[in-house]
Design a protein around this motif. Structure first.
Motif, PDB file in Angstrom:
ATOM      1  N   ARG A 194      27.008  73.619  22.944  1.00 53.62           N
ATOM      2  CA  ARG A 194      26.773  75.363  24.248  1.00 53.62           C
ATOM      3  C   ARG A 194      25.322  74.493  24.964  1.00 53.62           C
ATOM      4  O   ARG A 194      24.532  73.801  24.852  1.00 53.62           O
ATOM      5  CB  ARG A 194      26.358  76.093  23.916  1.00 53.62           C
ATOM      6  N   PHE A 195      25.576  75.335  26.396  1.00 49.82           N
ATOM      7  CA  PHE A 195      24.080  74.816  26.948  1.00 49.82           C
ATOM      8  C   PHE A 195      23.407  76.150  27.199  1.00 49.82           C
ATOM      9  O   PHE A 195      23.460  77.408  26.977  1.00 49.82           O
ATOM     10  CB  PHE A 195      24.351  74.853  28.763  1.00 49.82           C
ATOM     11  N   LEU A 202      21.885  69.751  32.912  1.00 52.77           N
ATOM     12  CA  LEU A 202      23.349  69.222  32.449  1.00 52.77           C
ATOM     13  C   LEU A 202      24.418  70.129  32.897  1.00 52.77           C
ATOM     14  O   LEU A 202      25.434  69.976  33.321  1.00 52.77           O
ATOM     15  CB  LEU A 202      23.284  69.029  31.075  1.00 52.77           C
ATOM     16  N   PHE A 203      24.003  71.258  32.431  1.00 57.11           N
ATOM     17  CA  PHE A 203      25.050  72.579  33.068  1.00 57.11           C
ATOM     18  C   PHE A 203      24.894  72.763  34.716  1.00 57.11           C
ATOM     19  O   PHE A 203      25.740  72.623  34.927  1.00 57.11           O
ATOM     20  CB  PHE A 203      24.707  73.783  32.824  1.00 57.11           C
ATOM     21  N   ARG A 207      28.477  71.884  36.738  1.00 58.68           N
ATOM     22  CA  ARG A 207      28.339  72.882  37.290  1.00 58.68           C
ATOM     23  C   ARG A 207      28.848  72.610  39.059  1.00 58.68           C
ATOM     24  O   ARG A 207      29.806  72.639  39.522  1.00 58.68           O
ATOM     25  CB  ARG A 207      28.116  74.433  37.384  1.00 58.68           C
ATOM     26  N   ALA A 208      28.161  71.442  39.433  1.00 61.77           N
ATOM     27  CA  ALA A 208      27.722  71.037  40.793  1.00 61.77           C
ATOM     28  C   ALA A 208      29.002  70.280  41.003  1.00 61.77           C
ATOM     29  O   ALA A 208      29.611  70.781  42.297  1.00 61.77           O
ATOM     30  CB  ALA A 208      26.830  70.764  41.107  1.00 61.77           C
ATOM     31  N   LEU A 250      33.654  62.032  36.019  1.00 67.36           N
ATOM     32  CA  LEU A 250      34.737  61.684  35.467  1.00 67.36           C
ATOM     33  C   LEU A 250      33.526  60.846  33.547  1.00 67.36           C
ATOM     34  O   LEU A 250      33.324  60.621  32.664  1.00 67.36           O
ATOM     35  CB  LEU A 250      35.875  60.276  34.923  1.00 67.36           C
ATOM     36  N   LYS A 251      32.390  59.654  35.301  1.00 66.64           N
ATOM     37  CA  LYS A 251      31.255  59.198  32.924  1.00 66.64           C
ATOM     38  C   LYS A 251      30.944  60.375  33.237  1.00 66.64           C
ATOM     39  O   LYS A 251      30.303  59.919  32.118  1.00 66.64           O
ATOM     40  CB  LYS A 251      30.478  58.607  34.768  1.00 66.64           C
ATOM     41  N   LEU A 252      30.361  61.373  33.645  1.00 62.70           N
ATOM     42  CA  LEU A 252      29.031  62.465  32.793  1.00 62.70           C
ATOM     43  C   LEU A 252      30.573  63.085  31.730  1.00 62.70           C
ATOM     44  O   LEU A 252      29.632  63.176  30.953  1.00 62.70           O
ATOM     45  CB  LEU A 252      29.631  63.676  34.262  1.00 62.70           C
ATOM     46  N   PHE A 253      31.473  62.914  32.124  1.00 60.73           N
ATOM     47  CA  PHE A 253      32.463  63.688  30.620  1.00 60.73           C
ATOM     48  C   PHE A 253      31.578  62.596  30.073  1.00 60.73           C
ATOM     49  O   PHE A 253      32.195  62.780  28.692  1.00 60.73           O
ATOM     50  CB  PHE A 253      34.079  64.400  31.253  1.00 60.73           C
TER      51      PHE A 253
END
Ligand code: HEM
Length: 505
Positions: A194-195, A202-203, A207-208, A250-253
């Motif tokens: 969770r954030f 990171l959230f 989100r952006a 995708l890189k962030l995921f």
């Protein structure tokens, strides 16, 4: 030359010519297409009907053209279906024939040409993805495993709003808190994470990127390149941006969630008792060689889009209608007080004891359907619908909003009146038991997430209405409920400030 041979040769030639003529006649027979405006060369009906094929414009066209009509958008055929019997035909009776999804240059980028589940053609890959995703995401066991987490997230929103002195006077943009809640609800399921707050860096990045993905995919800006292939080169800049956003996402995921989870999982016993969150199950399918890492990343992508935004839009719509209908809000609060007791904090099992809460949610999903045209369906092969020929690869839009808002089928449909679901429509459920009411679709490609969405809506709306009196900000007697449409989304245009006056318990 042998006379018999020449005779055979001539007969053979004649037969081939006859066969060729018959085949070309059959192939070139005049199609019986659904009615529609007369198209002009190259542009089809595009210049006549414009870009914004939203549920209301399409409902107006259905009034003139009937329950099925065809629009030629440049090279693309768009078939619009607007009656319960035809919805049944597309989604149920001919569910296989019409069970694929259309693609376009932008969606090809965001879906990796159908690597996930939501935007893939109907076939083996879809079946495999649906099977792999069902156990970790779409069962009542998941609801029971995560409901305490969802209740905690809703409580966190209530506490944050209670602690904000402005909430009871000037008001707050509740959406900001609810958005964090929805991310947390889904990231708990996916990664057991969770954030901490709306300012979590990171959230904010996630989100952006997600909202940029939505903006680019839902925009009508790229229609010209989709409708008229020779104009596609002019889309190059747009497509480049889509690609950049997608790759970064995708890189962030991968870097911040998937690899982290893999590291953690490698330190746990990966037997069945070691499995904890949804991605562990999905990674097991990858280890077995059923899917690859790209599929895994696209499952995460599908949940980010299909689950978080749709549920958030729906929560916002319910709240806006409750603020604008104080008598309904009060009636709901009275039900919560009477059935649960003043101050009792609603849990998932409680939602089943609250018929008015259920009716309020159903009514908001009817009037303000978050996905009013469903996701576009497609027939891979030539098909037939209502006696009309439907050329292969037509985009099929089911105007689910019109089905649920047609004055010929519903009593005063433009009123927000939850009572209808306790009175004349009391048998109608959100699971598609009535083809006039399909907020989640029905049949093979219907929303598998309905099993999670309804309890999350019940817990969230229940907690907010029980803990606060919700009113428009000072100087306003109603919230602005102007709608914003996308390619297939419907959300509130202005994320309203809402005054939340805490009740004393
Ligand atoms: C109020 C919230 C939601 C609404 C209104 C909604 C609505 C829909 C609709 C209308 C469709 C398309 C049906 C069709 O094309 O026939 C759909 C598909 C889908 N939804 Fe939902 N949804 C919601 C929440 C969720 C959640 C929470 C999840 C996941 C946890 C989810 C996952 C999906 C997926 C994966 C598909 C694609 C199914 C397929 O193509 O086979 N949705 N949703």
């Amino acid at each position: 030359m042998d006379f018999v041979f020449v005779e055979k040769l001539l007969v053979g030639l004649l037969a081939s010519v006859v066969v060729a003529i018959v085949v070309s006649k059959i192939r070139g027979r005049k199609l019986r297409l659904p009615p529609g405006p007369v198209p002009i060369p190259i542009f089809g009906n595009w210049l006549q009907v414009g870009d914004d094929l939203n549920h209301r414009n399409l409902a107006a066209m259905a009034g003139k053209l009937g329950e099925i009509f065809l629009l030629r958008m440049g090279q693309r055929n768009v078939v619009v279906v607007s009656s319960p019997p035809l919805a049944r035909e597309v989604l149920h009776t001919q569910g296989v024939e019409f069970g694929s999804r259309t693609r376009n240059a932008v969606f090809d980028i965001f879906t990796g040409k159908g690597q996930g589940m939501a935007f893939t053609v109907y076939g083996d890959h879809w079946r495999k993805m649906r099977r792999i995703m069902t156990v970790p995401f779409f069962t009542n066991k998941v609801v029971q495993q995560y409901r305490a987490g969802w209740e905690a997230e809703a409580a966190f929103v209530v506490d944050t709003v209670r602690a904000d002195p402005k909430a009871a006077t000037e008001g707050v943009v509740l959406r900001r808190h609810l958005q964090l809640m929805m991310y947390n609800n889904m990231y708990r399921i996916m990664f057991d994470r969770r954030f901490e707050s709306v300012d979590d860096p990171l959230f904010l990045r996630l989100r952006a990127l997600n909202s940029e993905r939505s903006r680019l995919a839902q925009s009508f800006e790229y229609n010209y390149g989709d409708f008229i292939p020779i104009l596609r080169p002019f889309l190059r800049g747009y497509l480049r941006l889509c690609k950049e956003v997608m790759e970064t996402r995708l890189k962030l995921f991968k870097d911040y969630f998937l690899d982290e989870r893999k590291k953690l999982a490698s330190t746990m016993a990966m037997d069945s008792s070691g499995l904890k969150c949804a991605i562990d199950h999905v990674l097991q399918a990858q280890q077995k060689g059923e899917i690859n890492e790209e599929n895994v990343l696209h499952i995460i992508e599908n949940i980010n889009v299909a689950a978080i935004e749709t549920t958030l839009w729906s929560i916002e719509w319910v709240l806006a209608e409750l603020v604008n209908h104080p008598e309904i809000q009060k009636k709901l609060r009275d039900e919560l007080d009477t059935v649960l007791g003043v101050g009792h904090q609603i849990t998932e099992p409680d939602t089943h004891k609250l018929p008015y809460l259920q009716a309020v949610i159903k009514e908001a999903l009817r009037l303000r359907m978050a996905v009013p045209l469903l996701l576009p369906h497609m027939n891979l092969h030539d098909a037939n619908l209502a006696g009309y020929d439907i050329p292969a690869e037509s985009k099929i839009l089911v105007n689910a909003w019109l089905l649920a808002n047609n004055p010929e089928q519903w009593k005063r449909p433009d009123e927000f009146r939850p009572e209808r679901f306790l009175e004349e429509e009391k048998r109608v459920e959100a699971n598609g038991n009535d083809f006039r009411y399909l907020p989640f679709g029905v049949g093979r490609r219907s929303c598998p997430g309905v099993i999670l969405a309804l309890p999350i809506l019940g817990i969230t709306i229940g907690r907010l209405v029980h803990n606060f009196e919700l009113t428009p900000p000072p100087g306003q007697d109603k919230l602005d409920t102007t709608e914003k449409h996308g390619q297939f989304s419907l959300h509130i245009l202005k994320h309203s400030t809402i005054v939340a006056k805490a009740r004393a318990f």
